[in-house]
Design a protein around this motif. Sequence first.
Motif, short mmCIF file in Angstrom:
data_model
loop_
_atom_site.label_atom_id
_atom_site.label_comp_id
_atom_site.label_asym_id
_atom_site.label_seq_id
_atom_site.Cartn_x
_atom_site.Cartn_y
_atom_site.Cartn_z
N PHE A 37 0.86 -1.17 0.00
CA PHE A 37 0.00 0.00 0.00
C PHE A 37 0.89 1.22 0.00
N ARG A 38 0.31 2.37 -0.30
CA ARG A 38 1.06 3.62 -0.20
C ARG A 38 0.15 4.71 0.33
N GLN A 39 0.79 5.67 0.98
CA GLN A 39 0.04 6.77 1.57
C GLN A 39 0.79 8.07 1.36
N ALA A 40 0.19 8.99 0.63
CA ALA A 40 0.74 10.31 0.41
C ALA A 40 0.21 11.23 1.51
N PRO A 41 0.90 12.33 1.78
CA PRO A 41 0.46 13.26 2.83
C PRO A 41 -0.98 13.72 2.61
#
Length: 120
Positions: A37-41
């Motif tokens: 998964f990825r999470q940007a600000p």
Amino acid sequence: QVQLVESGGGLVQPGGSLRLSCAASGRAFSTYTMAWFRQAPGKERDFVAAWSGDKTYIGGSVKGRFTISRDNAKNTVYLQMNSLKPEDTAVYYCAAGNILAYYSVSYKIWGQGTQVTVSS
């Protein structure tokens, strides 16, 4: 219980490549569904890719550019990222679960994350 440690993040120019690794400790690694998964600000944690059983699943925004692989002998899952774009900038997380799911809430085991920054 499996514990996960990601590595391989960093700063890369647009169009470049990175390979992330997720090393697992503990037993029964091969029985888990492994996902990235990825999470940007300021954004939610989004599905990137998963390996479940003998099949791979790639999120729409990265299809054709990212691939997932795993080496059960090394208890490691990889995310190969090619043709990187600035919008790929995020913290990337490895997760382990019992079933394939596209929502982060379905996974109970997480790594600490690794930062990927795509910028010139």
